[in-house]
Scaffold this active site. Sequence first.
Site, PDB file in Angstrom:
ATOM      1  N   ARG A  90       0.859  -1.186   0.000  1.00 28.10           N
ATOM      2  CA  ARG A  90       0.000   0.000   0.000  1.00 28.10           C
ATOM      3  C   ARG A  90       0.892   1.231   0.000  1.00 28.10           C
ATOM      4  O   ARG A  90       1.469   1.602   1.023  1.00 28.10           O
ATOM      5  CB  ARG A  90      -0.909   0.007   1.230  1.00 28.10           C
ATOM      6  CG  ARG A  90      -1.874   1.189   1.269  1.00 28.10           C
ATOM      7  CD  ARG A  90      -2.827   1.084   2.439  1.00 28.10           C
ATOM      8  NE  ARG A  90      -3.817   2.147   2.416  1.00 28.10           N
ATOM      9  CZ  ARG A  90      -3.591   3.369   2.922  1.00 28.10           C
ATOM     10  NH1 ARG A  90      -2.444   3.664   3.479  1.00 28.10           N
ATOM     11  NH2 ARG A  90      -4.538   4.287   2.851  1.00 28.10           N
ATOM     12  N   LYS A 112      -4.117   6.813   7.233  1.00 29.78           N
ATOM     13  CA  LYS A 112      -4.946   6.896   6.022  1.00 29.78           C
ATOM     14  C   LYS A 112      -5.549   8.285   5.903  1.00 29.78           C
ATOM     15  O   LYS A 112      -6.144   8.793   6.845  1.00 29.78           O
ATOM     16  CB  LYS A 112      -6.053   5.840   6.106  1.00 29.78           C
ATOM     17  CG  LYS A 112      -6.912   5.746   4.868  1.00 29.78           C
ATOM     18  CD  LYS A 112      -7.889   4.581   4.981  1.00 29.78           C
ATOM     19  CE  LYS A 112      -8.751   4.502   3.750  1.00 29.78           C
ATOM     20  NZ  LYS A 112      -9.473   3.239   3.670  1.00 29.78           N
ATOM     21  N   SER A 133     -12.686  -2.673   1.695  1.00 31.14           N
ATOM     22  CA  SER A 133     -12.808  -1.946   2.962  1.00 31.14           C
ATOM     23  C   SER A 133     -14.262  -1.611   3.217  1.00 31.14           C
ATOM     24  O   SER A 133     -14.952  -1.120   2.318  1.00 31.14           O
ATOM     25  CB  SER A 133     -12.016  -0.633   2.904  1.00 31.14           C
ATOM     26  OG  SER A 133     -10.656  -0.876   2.720  1.00 31.14           O
TER      27      SER A 133
HETATM   28  N1  3NM Z   1      -7.650   1.344   6.093  1.00 30.27           N
HETATM   29  P1  3NM Z   1      -2.565   2.149  11.116  1.00 30.27           P
HETATM   30  S1  3NM Z   1      -7.647   2.415   8.376  1.00 30.27           S
HETATM   31  C1  3NM Z   1      -5.276   1.428   5.363  1.00 30.27           C
HETATM   32  O1  3NM Z   1     -10.576   1.821   8.045  1.00 30.27           O
HETATM   33  C2  3NM Z   1      -6.343   1.669   6.339  1.00 30.27           C
HETATM   34  O2  3NM Z   1     -10.405   0.922   6.099  1.00 30.27           O
HETATM   35  C3  3NM Z   1      -8.463   1.680   7.087  1.00 30.27           C
HETATM   36  O3  3NM Z   1      -3.107   2.289   9.627  1.00 30.27           O
HETATM   37  C4  3NM Z   1      -9.926   1.468   7.080  1.00 30.27           C
HETATM   38  O4  3NM Z   1      -2.456   0.704  11.436  1.00 30.27           O
HETATM   39  C5  3NM Z   1      -6.166   2.264   7.572  1.00 30.27           C
HETATM   40  O5  3NM Z   1      -1.193   2.799  11.054  1.00 30.27           O
HETATM   41  C6  3NM Z   1      -4.865   2.727   8.136  1.00 30.27           C
HETATM   42  O6  3NM Z   1      -3.519   2.899  11.989  1.00 30.27           O
HETATM   43  C7  3NM Z   1      -4.376   1.862   9.253  1.00 30.27           C
END
Ligand code: 3NM
Length: 216
Positions: free
Chosen positions: A43, A141, A112
Amino acid sequence: MPAILPGRTDLYALTDSRLSLGRPLAVVAGALLESGVRILQYREKKLKAGKMLEECRLLRRLTERAGACFIVNDHIDIAMLVGADGVHIGQEDLPVPEVRRLVGPDMLIGLSTHTPEQAVAAVNAGADYIGVGPIFATQTKEDVVDPVGFEYLEWVARNIELPFVAIGGIKEHNIADVARHGARCCALVSELVGAQDIHAKVEAVRRAMREGLGPD
Ligand code: 3NM
């Protein structure tokens, strides 16, 4: 089709070069795979397509050698070119049935989701697994929706038959709670790729997740 979520518990790691403390992708991915991570998603948001293709070729080789599942975020064309095991898309991307027409029957499609309606729609559209999040607030994100908390996670655990992956703000200190609320697979970005010692972090996160699940 490779088994996603093969075991009782699983960690799903996502790359992010902006959070990787300047280390090359091969080093970060190598450490994750050596530590036993068996689902890896590429990603990257701000790289040129040629660079992404080159990096995905590298990750395809590394994951194949490790027997790990390799998923590409957003870029269906790159997923197909490198022979990825799956592609992960969001609510704003092409509809799942159209993606299925492109990638064929064997490539996993992850979607998602942030609401029960989206989860039901994902099942009906033929997704292979769904993302459930963001469980907690996250800086990783852009344009992320408000945290869905445990309520949506529990709803999915009770009502959706597809494999699901909890994501968003999951860390060593809170993953036990995420597991207690029904997650069997957790996806982490900053906590893993941003760790000084990735091996030690994967081990600690996995231990914490097992604690949350309790005895078999
Ligand atoms: N998708 P971290 S939250 C790529 O809610 C992604 O669909 C999300 O990053 C969703 O583990 C997210 O650093 C980022 O918080 C997650």
